[in-house]
Design an enzyme around this catalytic site. Structure first.
Site, PDB file in Angstrom:
ATOM      1  N   GLU A 267       0.842  -1.198   0.000  1.00  0.00           N
ATOM      2  CA  GLU A 267       0.000   0.000   0.000  1.00  0.00           C
ATOM      3  C   GLU A 267       0.878   1.250   0.000  1.00  0.00           C
ATOM      4  O   GLU A 267       2.017   1.228   0.469  1.00  0.00           O
ATOM      5  CB  GLU A 267      -0.909  -0.003   1.237  1.00  0.00           C
ATOM      6  CG  GLU A 267      -1.901   1.155   1.273  1.00  0.00           C
ATOM      7  CD  GLU A 267      -2.953   0.993   2.360  1.00  0.00           C
ATOM      8  OE1 GLU A 267      -3.919   1.768   2.373  1.00  0.00           O
ATOM      9  OE2 GLU A 267      -2.812   0.070   3.189  1.00  0.00           O
TER      10      GLU A 267
ATOM     11  N   ASN B  76     -12.398  -1.310  -1.026  1.00  0.00           N
ATOM     12  CA  ASN B  76     -11.727  -1.843   0.150  1.00  0.00           C
ATOM     13  C   ASN B  76     -12.454  -1.381   1.407  1.00  0.00           C
ATOM     14  O   ASN B  76     -12.808  -0.203   1.534  1.00  0.00           O
ATOM     15  CB  ASN B  76     -10.278  -1.341   0.200  1.00  0.00           C
ATOM     16  CG  ASN B  76      -9.598  -1.650   1.516  1.00  0.00           C
ATOM     17  OD1 ASN B  76      -9.201  -2.785   1.772  1.00  0.00           O
ATOM     18  ND2 ASN B  76      -9.474  -0.649   2.379  1.00  0.00           N
ATOM     19  N   GLU B  77     -12.687  -2.316   2.315  1.00  0.00           N
ATOM     20  CA  GLU B  77     -13.280  -2.010   3.620  1.00  0.00           C
ATOM     21  C   GLU B  77     -14.425  -1.000   3.492  1.00  0.00           C
ATOM     22  O   GLU B  77     -14.425   0.069   4.110  1.00  0.00           O
ATOM     23  CB  GLU B  77     -12.212  -1.512   4.594  1.00  0.00           C
ATOM     24  CG  GLU B  77     -11.212  -2.596   4.951  1.00  0.00           C
ATOM     25  CD  GLU B  77     -10.220  -2.201   6.033  1.00  0.00           C
ATOM     26  OE1 GLU B  77     -10.249  -1.048   6.517  1.00  0.00           O
ATOM     27  OE2 GLU B  77      -9.405  -3.074   6.418  1.00  0.00           O
TER      28      GLU B  77
ATOM     29  N   TYR C 102      -6.777  -9.187  11.611  1.00  0.00           N
ATOM     30  CA  TYR C 102      -5.489  -8.821  12.205  1.00  0.00           C
ATOM     31  C   TYR C 102      -5.339  -9.444  13.583  1.00  0.00           C
ATOM     32  O   TYR C 102      -6.311  -9.605  14.318  1.00  0.00           O
ATOM     33  CB  TYR C 102      -5.349  -7.300  12.292  1.00  0.00           C
ATOM     34  CG  TYR C 102      -5.062  -6.654  10.959  1.00  0.00           C
ATOM     35  CD1 TYR C 102      -3.777  -6.644  10.438  1.00  0.00           C
ATOM     36  CD2 TYR C 102      -6.082  -6.082  10.199  1.00  0.00           C
ATOM     37  CE1 TYR C 102      -3.497  -6.074   9.206  1.00  0.00           C
ATOM     38  CE2 TYR C 102      -5.820  -5.495   8.966  1.00  0.00           C
ATOM     39  CZ  TYR C 102      -4.527  -5.494   8.477  1.00  0.00           C
ATOM     40  OH  TYR C 102      -4.254  -4.931   7.255  1.00  0.00           O
TER      41      TYR C 102
ATOM     42  N   GLU D 178      -6.126  -9.099   3.687  1.00  0.00           N
ATOM     43  CA  GLU D 178      -5.296  -8.409   4.678  1.00  0.00           C
ATOM     44  C   GLU D 178      -5.273  -9.261   5.939  1.00  0.00           C
ATOM     45  O   GLU D 178      -6.319  -9.576   6.498  1.00  0.00           O
ATOM     46  CB  GLU D 178      -5.831  -7.011   5.018  1.00  0.00           C
ATOM     47  CG  GLU D 178      -5.664  -5.985   3.907  1.00  0.00           C
ATOM     48  CD  GLU D 178      -6.069  -4.577   4.334  1.00  0.00           C
ATOM     49  OE1 GLU D 178      -5.950  -4.246   5.542  1.00  0.00           O
ATOM     50  OE2 GLU D 178      -6.503  -3.808   3.459  1.00  0.00           O
TER      51      GLU D 178
ATOM     52  N   GLN E 264       2.188  -5.993   5.703  1.00  0.00           N
ATOM     53  CA  GLN E 264       2.400  -5.745   4.286  1.00  0.00           C
ATOM     54  C   GLN E 264       3.805  -6.202   3.913  1.00  0.00           C
ATOM     55  O   GLN E 264       4.563  -6.643   4.764  1.00  0.00           O
ATOM     56  CB  GLN E 264       2.182  -4.274   3.971  1.00  0.00           C
ATOM     57  CG  GLN E 264       0.735  -3.840   4.177  1.00  0.00           C
ATOM     58  CD  GLN E 264       0.477  -2.423   3.693  1.00  0.00           C
ATOM     59  OE1 GLN E 264       1.219  -1.839   2.914  1.00  0.00           O
ATOM     60  NE2 GLN E 264      -0.608  -1.858   4.200  1.00  0.00           N
TER      61      GLN E 264
END
Length: 503
Positions: free
Chosen positions: A27, A174-175, A250, A306, A355
């Site tokens: 990103e 995204n999201e 996450y 992610e 990432q």
């Protein structure tokens, strides 16, 4: 020392483990792109057309299968036309999500595709739904992938690229539940159908369109997206307007993301991290169950684009750049994720760690002076490379000590290569302080150990730096194989792989 027992059925194949489960994410965030991949053509750091050479070489050694770009939250602020044409005339932009810094747009579409070519990786381009338009996204697809004579193909040629690129993966925002538009699941499902319709296949380039789905185990989003596809089991139903549904997950030690130190943690925080990492399997199962009810034939893939640990930034660094150190604990988080991915490879088709460089659970850490460090997580990816496009094998833990509440001592998975001649066994000892004697009953075929390696450190917080680049690196591991029983002693907080030759 404690003991664990497992069984692997070498003659009971399961689903193919797509290499794309070992995907990556880059990103426009901190020093992932600028100062990471991109140093510019005038840099003293060796580069190819501005892309850092040693980083490319290191990632090629992993067999990097795909790279997601430009975000992340950044994707829904990014307008692709600002990143094409002569670099000196490209407009600047403010990266409001990450550090509020001004970017010069020197790394854009052509530079990204050049990076993918250098890496040998498939491109996963994430389009802008949040602040973009259907036309903008549709024209980006055309610009990248259409041959012949069309407005966007002509524009691409004006910017120096004659032939179209192959772009297999396309993210529809995204999201959307957060930084991508603060939409409801039902709102976004309608948008995903609309945008997906105009992201067309041009020539021989067939897009795998990925709808932006849930955070963690919020199956409301998965259900709304699957419902929007209509009847997937009806004979007259066309190909789904999107082919994948994503979610993000996450790991942390228990207090939440971005609240805890990467290198200073207690025993409870270590096991809290393992518990959170292991819980990804429950989350995958929840999304799978919803998808199975609408799509028993698995036409639509589940995508975890992610994942990884999210700690506090390192002291003295920009809090918006998400630069964190990477320890043995992070390596074990990666290892148990991959074990879960292998078990669910029938539905889970892609995963992208967050990432690749200098951000969150990175593979590689770099600095502006030319130093490059391979992290413990990098080594897990490298040691597991043999699982790429291999076939999962049935692996069962028969007994394992509980090292903490809901944390077993042993995690294991295995696969057989496509030619059937070799197998790879992955083993993790999740105990913070106790060695683990592991005995694995290898059933169904005769086997011999070709190579065994182990990854650990002096403690679970051990990590690599420019001064100590190999503090955590794989070394040879002693094994024995007698009458079909593989025996190995795993040090505390360690990850190991055993490569087998099969008769």
């Amino acid at each position: 020392m404690t003991t664990a027992r497992a069984v692997i059925d070498l003659d009971v194949p399961g689903d193919v483990i797509s290499r794309h489960l070992y995907g990556h994410f880059a990103e426009h965030l901190g020093r992932c792109i600028y100062g990471g991949f991109w140093v510019g053509e005038d840099s003293a750091i060796p580069n190819v057309r501005g892309i850092r050479s040693d980083v490319v070489e290191a990632l090629r050694a992993l067999g990097i299968p795909n790279l997601r770009w430009p975000g992340g939250c950044f994707a829904d602020d990014y307008h692709w036309r600002d990143g094409i044409g002569p670099r000196e005339t490209r407009p600047t932009m403010v990266n409001t999500h990450w550090g509020d810094v001004v970017e010069n747009n020197h790394f854009g579409t052509h530079e990204f595709m050049d990076l993918c070519d250098l890496l040998g990786a498939d491109a996963y381009v994430n389009g802008n739904v949040g602040s973009g338009t259907v036309r903008e996204m549709s024209e980006w697809v055309e610009y990248l992938t259409r041959d012949g004579d069309s407005p966007m193909a002509r524009l691409r040629r004006e910017n120096g690229r004659d032939e179209p690129w192959r772009v297999p993966f396309w993210g529809i925002g995204n999201e959307a539940w957060g930084c991508g538009g603060n939409m409801t699941a039902e709102q976004y499902a309608l948008e995903a159908r609309r945008y997906g319709t105009f992201c067309r296949n041009h020539g021989g380039n067939e897009l795998y369109r990925i709808a932006a789905g849930a955070s963690d185990d919020d199956i409301t989003w998965t259900r709304a997206l699957m419902e929007s596809l209509g009847c997937l089991t009806c004979g007259s139903n066309p190909t789904p307007v999107f082919q994948g549904v994503s979610f993000h997950y996450y790991s942390h030690a228990g207090s939440g993301i971005n609240t805890e130190s990467a290198t200073q943690f207690t025993e409870d925080e270590f096991y809290g991290t393992m518990r959170k990492a292991l819980d990804v399997e429950r989350v995958i199962r929840r999304h799978e169950a919803v998808m199975d009810s609408y799509d028993p034939d698995r036409k639509v893939g589940l995508i975890l684009d992610e994942w990884g640990t999210w700690w506090n930034v390192e002291p003295g660094t920009n809090p918006g750049f998400l630069f964190q150190q990477n320890t043995v604990r992070d390596a074990l988080v990666a290892a148990v994720h991959f074990d879960a991915f292998h078990r669910h490879a029938g539905r889970l088709k892609m995963a992208n760690i967050a990432q690749t460089l200098n951000v969150l659970q990175a593979m590689i850490l770099t600095d502006d002076d030319g130093a490059m460090v391979l992290t413990p997580t990098y080594h897990v990816f490298e040691m597991n490379r043999g699982h790429h496009d291999a076939t999962a094998l049935a692996a069962h833990v028969l007994s394992s000590p509980a090292v903490a509440d809901d944390v077993p001592g042993l995690s294991v998975s295995a696969s057989v290569a496509g030619d059937g001649a070799t197998a790879l066994v992955s083993l993790s000892n999740l105990s913070l302080d106790a060695a683990l004697e592991v005995r694995v009953d290898l059933r169904g075929r005769d086997a011999a150990v070709r190579r065994a390696r182990v990854l650990t450190g002096t403690d679970a917080a051990a990590h690599n730096t420019p001064d100590t680049p190999d503090a955590v690196a794989p070394v040879a591991l002693e094994t024995s194989l007698d009458s079909g029983v593989l025996s190995v002693t795993l040090p505390p907080h360690s990850f190991a792989t055993v490569e087998l030759e099969l008769a």
